[in-house]
Design a protein around this motif. Structure first.
Motif, PDB file in Angstrom:
ATOM      1  N   SER A  45       0.843  -1.193   0.000  1.00  0.00           N
ATOM      2  CA  SER A  45       0.000   0.000   0.000  1.00  0.00           C
ATOM      3  C   SER A  45       0.880   1.246   0.000  1.00  0.00           C
ATOM      4  CB  SER A  45      -0.896   0.006   1.246  1.00  0.00           C
ATOM      5  OG  SER A  45      -1.394   1.300   1.506  1.00  0.00           O
ATOM      6  N   PRO A  46       0.726   2.139  -0.970  1.00  0.00           N
ATOM      7  CA  PRO A  46       1.526   3.380  -0.965  1.00  0.00           C
ATOM      8  C   PRO A  46       1.384   4.151   0.337  1.00  0.00           C
ATOM      9  CG  PRO A  46       0.324   3.147  -3.035  1.00  0.00           C
ATOM     10  CD  PRO A  46      -0.184   2.071  -2.129  1.00  0.00           C
ATOM     11  N   PHE A  47       0.187   4.153   0.889  1.00  0.00           N
ATOM     12  CA  PHE A  47      -0.052   4.880   2.129  1.00  0.00           C
ATOM     13  C   PHE A  47       0.760   4.296   3.270  1.00  0.00           C
ATOM     14  CE2 PHE A  47      -2.349   4.950   6.184  1.00  0.00           C
ATOM     15  CZ  PHE A  47      -2.439   6.311   6.413  1.00  0.00           C
ATOM     16  N   TYR A  48       0.651   2.982   3.483  1.00  0.00           N
ATOM     17  CA  TYR A  48       1.340   2.374   4.621  1.00  0.00           C
ATOM     18  C   TYR A  48       2.848   2.300   4.412  1.00  0.00           C
ATOM     19  CZ  TYR A  48      -2.876   1.199   7.199  1.00  0.00           C
ATOM     20  OH  TYR A  48      -4.038   1.280   7.927  1.00  0.00           O
ATOM     21  N   LYS A  49       3.286   2.124   3.189  1.00  0.00           N
ATOM     22  CA  LYS A  49       4.731   2.117   2.918  1.00  0.00           C
ATOM     23  C   LYS A  49       5.348   3.456   3.329  1.00  0.00           C
ATOM     24  CE  LYS A  49       7.995   0.719  -0.693  1.00  0.00           C
ATOM     25  NZ  LYS A  49       8.977   1.795  -0.478  1.00  0.00           N
ATOM     26  N   LYS A  50       4.665   4.544   2.958  1.00  0.00           N
ATOM     27  CA  LYS A  50       5.147   5.868   3.321  1.00  0.00           C
ATOM     28  C   LYS A  50       5.030   6.089   4.827  1.00  0.00           C
ATOM     29  CE  LYS A  50       4.321  10.794   2.460  1.00  0.00           C
ATOM     30  NZ  LYS A  50       3.463  11.788   1.772  1.00  0.00           N
ATOM     31  N   ARG A  51       3.936   5.627   5.434  1.00  0.00           N
ATOM     32  CA  ARG A  51       3.717   5.806   6.868  1.00  0.00           C
ATOM     33  C   ARG A  51       4.809   5.093   7.665  1.00  0.00           C
ATOM     34  NH1 ARG A  51      -0.920   6.959   9.976  1.00  0.00           N
ATOM     35  NH2 ARG A  51      -1.374   8.434   8.303  1.00  0.00           N
ATOM     36  N   GLU A  53       7.851   4.306   6.576  1.00  0.00           N
ATOM     37  CA  GLU A  53       9.124   4.996   6.343  1.00  0.00           C
ATOM     38  C   GLU A  53       9.234   6.243   7.195  1.00  0.00           C
ATOM     39  OE1 GLU A  53       9.038   5.670   2.162  1.00  0.00           O
ATOM     40  OE2 GLU A  53       9.715   3.633   1.642  1.00  0.00           O
ATOM     41  N   GLU A  54       8.140   6.995   7.295  1.00  0.00           N
ATOM     42  CA  GLU A  54       8.146   8.219   8.102  1.00  0.00           C
ATOM     43  C   GLU A  54       8.343   7.920   9.586  1.00  0.00           C
ATOM     44  OE1 GLU A  54       5.158  10.949   5.312  1.00  0.00           O
ATOM     45  OE2 GLU A  54       4.390   9.917   7.087  1.00  0.00           O
ATOM     46  N   SER A  58      10.089  -0.941  10.187  1.00  0.00           N
ATOM     47  CA  SER A  58      10.136  -1.960   9.149  1.00  0.00           C
ATOM     48  C   SER A  58       9.319  -3.159   9.611  1.00  0.00           C
ATOM     49  CB  SER A  58      11.584  -2.397   8.874  1.00  0.00           C
ATOM     50  OG  SER A  58      12.086  -3.159   9.965  1.00  0.00           O
ATOM     51  N   ASP A  78      -7.592   9.691   7.130  1.00  0.00           N
ATOM     52  CA  ASP A  78      -6.635   9.059   6.209  1.00  0.00           C
ATOM     53  C   ASP A  78      -7.359   8.425   5.032  1.00  0.00           C
ATOM     54  OD1 ASP A  78      -4.373   9.684   7.781  1.00  0.00           O
ATOM     55  OD2 ASP A  78      -4.696   7.912   9.037  1.00  0.00           O
ATOM     56  N   THR A  82      -6.863   9.788   1.106  1.00  0.00           N
ATOM     57  CA  THR A  82      -6.314   8.893   0.086  1.00  0.00           C
ATOM     58  C   THR A  82      -7.397   8.394  -0.868  1.00  0.00           C
ATOM     59  OG1 THR A  82      -6.576   7.003   1.583  1.00  0.00           O
ATOM     60  CG2 THR A  82      -4.428   8.115   1.575  1.00  0.00           C
TER      61      THR A  82
END
Length: 443
Positions: A45-51, A53-54, A58, A78, A82
């Motif tokens: 998910s682009p949302f959770y991948k970014k979340r 990382e921020e 991992s 959210d 999105t």
């Protein structure tokens, strides 16, 4: 463990005995396994991948169930930010259905489902219905709305999964509902509590005694808050057991939690969800038995799993074991909400939705008041709004009808609208009081 088939032994108390009778330790082991799998899947998910990382997290940081607290919360905002598909963890072509709830001034929330998600959802609902004594020999009538609202289709597919003959009657038309109940031999109904009160009124008018003239034995009730007193009144009126249901579209829909025959709280299915109760202000966990905000993590979904979703519902943990033999956590009925959303007859409504409509009419002033009341077990909404200037009676009635129609189109319910003279409504210092809830206190 994943035996989801229809049971040939109707005397068995469990639809999925291998899962429903797990020990607490086995439940926690299964939850950790599925949490790790879900977190890894959410990296699609682009949302959770970014979340992640921020947050400097991992997948490998999730080693125990307590590590779930490292994960940031997900909110309804959210989902709107999105819109429509930004949180999805699978390509859109893998999805076969979406459901949507109403928005405020902006985007609605959209939840995607794969075939597997829908099948698992049906299994949850079937598990609930079996738990309260229904079997494939029963006839299930669904008086809930179909379409984008999850209540209708959720119970429909769950009842079909269990093998019952289903009557998709949909909402309203009480005379037809009663005819179906009598002619088809309906034994179970899914309905919002307030509608059952109305249904009994029509039965009385038609001279129908549900104890003598029907085969009804089980009600699945939910989608709107109701007191224990109201539930008991429904049971006494019909001579039918009424079981509380909890669901929300963000998790799938109905089926998230349900009462067993003991009626000592709602069992939340911990093989599908991780349950947290947190302080709405500090967002720290509260002890079992203490009221807090319900936070859910879905650990068995493909299309759109949500991590630590803040439901805004206020409740508490009642226990982790039950006389019915199930160790899935028991949650108290919802006590209210930590935000300003109103739930009326199963529909989510925000004050800003009403304000948006009112402000479209130059004849109306900016001061308004929404009052929620309970009359004869029916929840009602009254919207009082001040006129900018006095109107002639003909124009007053014309405006009243127009505003009422516009509000119904927006919130899907018909409120009682009152156009009052300027200066009639109270004015608060500081933040305006827009909603007064005088409904029965839900204990």
């Amino acid at each position: 463990m994943e035996n989801q088939g229809i049971k040939k032994d109707y005397s068995c108390e469990y639809f999925n005995p291998e899962v429903e009778t797990l020990s607490i330790e086995a439940i926690r082991e299964l939850q950790l396994k599925r949490l790790k799998e879900t977190v890894a899947h959410c990296m699609n998910s682009p949302f959770y991948k970014k979340r992640f990382e921020e947050a400097g997290l991992s997948v490998d940081d999730i080693k125990t169930l307590d590590d779930i607290r490292k994960i940031p919360f997900t909110t309804k905002a959210d989902l709107r930010d999105t819109y429509p598909f930004g949180i999805a963890s699978v390509p859109l072509e893998k999805c076969t259905r979406l459901h949507s709830s109403s928005g405020t001034t902006g985007n609605p929330t959209v939840i995607l489902h794969t075939d597997k998600d829908i099948d698992e959802w049906a299994n949850q609902v079937a598990r609930n219905l079996w738990m309260v004594g229904l079997r494939p020999t029963d006839i299930f009538q669904n008086s809930s709305g179909y379409g984008m609202f999850t209540g209708g289709l959720g119970f429909q597919f769950g009842a079909e999964k269990m093998g019952m003959l289903t009557v998709p009657a949909a909402a309203g038309n009480s005379l037809r509902q009663i005819k179906f109940i009598k002619d088809f031999g309906t034994t179970a109904i899914h309905a919002v509590p307030s509608y059952l009160t109305r249904l009994k009124e029509v039965m009385d008018q038609e001279g129908v005694d549900p104890r003598k003239d029907t085969k009804l034995k089980v009600f699945a009730i939910g989608a709107e808050p109701h007191s224990e007193e109201q539930r008991k009144r429904i049971e006494n009126m019909f001579g039918v057991k009424a079981y509380n249901s909890f669901g929300m579209s963000e998790m799938c829909g109905p089926g998230v939690g349900f009462e067993c025959k003991e009626q000592q709280g709602l069992h939340f299915w911990e093989d599908y969800y991780i349950v947290e109760i947190v302080d709405p202000e500090t967002l720290e966990p509260v002890p079992d038995g203490e009221i807090g905000e319900l936070v859910l993590t879905s650990i068995r979904r493909e299309a759109m799993p949500l991590l630590r979703y803040r439901t805004r519902d206020l409740t508490r943990v009642l226990g982790h074991t039950c006389a019915c033999g199930r160790n899935h956590v028991r949650i108290d009925r919802m006590k209210g909400r930590s935000d300003d959303m109103m739930v009326l007859k199963g529909v989510n409504i925000f004050p800003i939705q009403i304000e948006k409509i009112l402000m479209q009419y130059p004849e109306l002033a900016s001061n308004y008041l929404i009052t929620l009341t309970t009359d004869a077990d029916n929840d009602n909404m009254t919207v009082e709004v001040e006129l900018a200037e006095p109107l002639a009676e003909e124009n007053h009635q014309k405006l009243l009808k127009a505003v009422t129609r516009a509000l119904k189109d927006e919130i899907l319910l018909t409120p009682i609208v009152k156009l009052v003279q300027k200066g009639t409504l109270p004015v608060s210092e500081g933040k305006a009081v827009r909603v007064v809830d005088k409904r029965t206190v839900y204990n």
